[in-house]
Design an enzyme around this catalytic site. Structure first.
Site, PDB file in Angstrom:
ATOM      1  CG  PHE A 138       6.840  -0.379  -3.328  1.00  0.00           C
ATOM      2  CD1 PHE A 138       7.568   0.800  -3.455  1.00  0.00           C
ATOM      3  CD2 PHE A 138       7.405  -1.432  -2.624  1.00  0.00           C
ATOM      4  CE1 PHE A 138       8.826   0.926  -2.882  1.00  0.00           C
ATOM      5  CE2 PHE A 138       8.670  -1.318  -2.055  1.00  0.00           C
ATOM      6  CZ  PHE A 138       9.382  -0.133  -2.184  1.00  0.00           C
TER       7      PHE A 138
ATOM      8  CG  LEU B 123       6.365  -4.687  -6.404  1.00  0.00           C
ATOM      9  CD1 LEU B 123       6.790  -5.008  -7.846  1.00  0.00           C
ATOM     10  CD2 LEU B 123       6.801  -3.276  -6.044  1.00  0.00           C
ATOM     11  CB  CYS B 124      -0.414  -3.111  -4.965  1.00  0.00           C
ATOM     12  SG  CYS B 124      -2.133  -3.353  -5.454  1.00  0.00           S
ATOM     13  CB  VAL B 125      -1.193  -8.411  -7.357  1.00  0.00           C
ATOM     14  CG1 VAL B 125      -2.554  -8.369  -6.680  1.00  0.00           C
ATOM     15  CG2 VAL B 125      -1.259  -9.233  -8.636  1.00  0.00           C
TER      16      VAL B 125
ATOM     17  CB  ALA C 232       2.257  -4.966 -10.098  1.00  0.00           C
TER      18      ALA C 232
END
Lengths: 130, 102
Positions: free
Chosen positions: A39, A77-79, A82
């Site tokens: 994501f 989830l892409c840090v 996010a």
């Protein structure tokens, strides 16, 4: 066959997340493996544990969580995406001095390397966005 | 093996279908999804572009997205196959790679 999925849009604003979920479900039903769902951008909002949609509507974050639970699908989830959007897991919240965290069950936060790895490991990458 | 192209925008909204058709190689396939299903309708000003491209590209349209928009399969242009999500998965598996025209 191993599929990698990239979701670039958040829930309820575009169809991308719904389409990606239906694709993932159909692939699993046919006996394929979902190597990972990554994501990115607004797509990280699919991983919130705080969504409370009306009862007669689909619960998109829960649908993903259940898919992860039932078929051990890796939801990442892409840090960077996010953090910008206030999506924090327990570790990230602690590290940034925040009092709460909101990453739903089955999702984890990690880096773009996970997208690259999915591109290498999966037989096909399918992208859903706007 | 060839490429599967997915187009999710109506040709009346964006030019992604036009770009896709300009660059898709002979032998590849195009799957119209989401608002892209409008591109599968017969009798629109874009129908000819699609019909011309059919000479060397195969076309598919996602049935559930047609239904969600109240569009009848009877209005899908001749030569375009209607598939469900299971068919989408098959197309992705049968082709060498999948290119989304977002």
């Amino acid at each position: 066959m191993k599929f990698g999925i990239l979701v670039n849009e958040g829930p309820y604003t575009h169809q991308a997340s719904d389409s990606a979920y239906e694709f993932a479900k159909a692939a699993i039903e046919k006996g394929h493996e979902i190597f990972r769902v990554f994501f990115y951008h607004d797509g990280v909002n699919n991983g919130t544990s705080l969504a409370v949609p009306p009862q007669d509507d689909r619960h998109i974050p829960n649908q993903w969580s259940e898919l992860a639970k039932d078929h051990s699908v890796d939801l990442v989830l892409c840090v960077a995406a996010a953090q910008r959007r206030g999506m924090l897991d327990e570790d990230e919240a602690k590290r940034n001095g925040k009092t709460s965290h909101n990453v739903a069950e089955g999702f984890r936060i990690s880096g773009l390397g996970q997208l690259i790895e999915a591109g290498i490991q999966a037989d096909r990458m399918v992208v859903f966005g706007d | 093996m060839a490429m599967l192209h997915t187009v999710n925008k109506s040709p009346f909204e964006k030019n992604s279908l036009e770009s896709c058709l300009r660059l898709a190689k002979a032998g590849s396939a195009v799957l119209l999804t989401e608002d892209g299903v409008v591109g599968a309708m017969k009798g629109t000003k874009h129908s000819k572009d699609v019909a011309d491209a059919m000479a060397n590209i195969s076309f598919y349209v996602l049935g559930p997205d047609l239904k969600a928009r109240g569009l009848s399969e009877n209005n899908v242009a001749e030569g375009i196959k209607v598939v469900d999500y299971s068919g989408f998965v098959d197309l992705a598996a049968e082709h060498e790679s999948v290119q989304a025209w977002l």
